[in-house]
Design a protein around this motif. Structure first.
Motif: not given
Length: 178
Positions: A109-123
Motif C-alpha cells: 500500500m505504501m509503495a502504491d501511494a509513493m508510485n502515485r505521488r511520483t507519477y503525479t510529480m512526473s506529469l
C-alpha cells in the motif's frame, strides 16, 4: 492449576487474535495501521509461542509417563491440556503468518501511494518542461528577441505558454497518461 494457566493463556491468545482481526479490517478499508501496533502484536505472538511449545511438550510427556503419584485421570487431564496447548500453538502459528501478510500488504500500500505521488510529480514536470525551456530561452538579455519591439509581446508570449501547457495536458490525457 495447569488448567487455569492454560485457560488464561487461551484468553490472552483470543485478545491477540481480536487485535489481529482489527488490523486486517483496517487493511481491507485501505487504512494503514499505526507504526508500532503490528510490531508489538507480532512480538507478543512470537514470545508467547516460544514459551508455550515447551509447556505442551512437558504436559504431553507427563501424560505418557507412568508416574506412581499420578492417577489415570490426572494423565488424561495432562493429555487434554497438552492437546489444548497444541491447538493454541497452531493458532499462534497462523496468527504469526497473518501478521507477515499484513506487513507485506502495508508495504504494498505504501509503495502504491509513493508510485502515485511520483507519477503525479512526473506529469507536472512534463507539463511545465516546455514552458520552462521557453522562459529560459527568452529570458536571456540579448537583442533581437521576437516580440521585443511590440508592447503586447509579453502578453502574447504568456498566451503562447498557456496554449503550450494546454496542448501538453491534452496530449497526456489522449495518451492516457493523465
Amino acid at each position: 492449576m495447569a488448567d487455569a494457566i492454560t485457560d488464561e493463556v487461551g484468553n490472552f491468545i483470543e485478545d491477540l487474535h481480536d487485535n489481529l482481526i482489527e488490523l486486517e479490517n483496517m487493511i481491507l478499508e485501505q487504512r494503514i495501521p499505526g507504526r508500532g501496533g503490528l510490531a508489538l502484536l507480532r512480538k507478543q505472538l512470537i514470545v508467547l509461542r516460544r514459551y508455550m511449545a515447551p509447556q505442551r511438550d512437558v504436559f504431553a510427556r507427563l501424560a505418557n509417563e507412568r508416574l506412581l503419584w499420578m492417577s489415570d485421570e490426572d494423565r488424561h487431564r495432562m493429555q487434554e491440556i497438552s492437546d489444548r496447548l497444541g491447538r493454541e500453538l497452531d493458532d499462534l502459528d497462523g496468527c504469526i503468518a497473518r501478521t507477515a501478510i499484513i506487513s507485506d500488504e502495508i508495504t504494498s500500500m505504501m509503495a502504491d501511494a509513493m508510485n502515485r505521488r511520483t507519477y503525479t510529480m512526473s506529469l507536472f514536470a512534463m507539463i511545465f518542461l516546455p514552458t520552462t525551456f521557453l522562459t529560459g530561452l527568452f529570458g536571456v538579455n540579448l537583442g533581437g528577441i521576437p516580440g521585443n519591439e511590440n508592447h503586447l509581446g509579453f502578453s502574447i508570449f504568456c498566451l503562447l505558454l498557456l496554449g503550450l501547457i494546454i496542448f501538453v495536458a491534452w496530449w497526456l490525457k489522449r495518451s492516457k497518461w493523465l
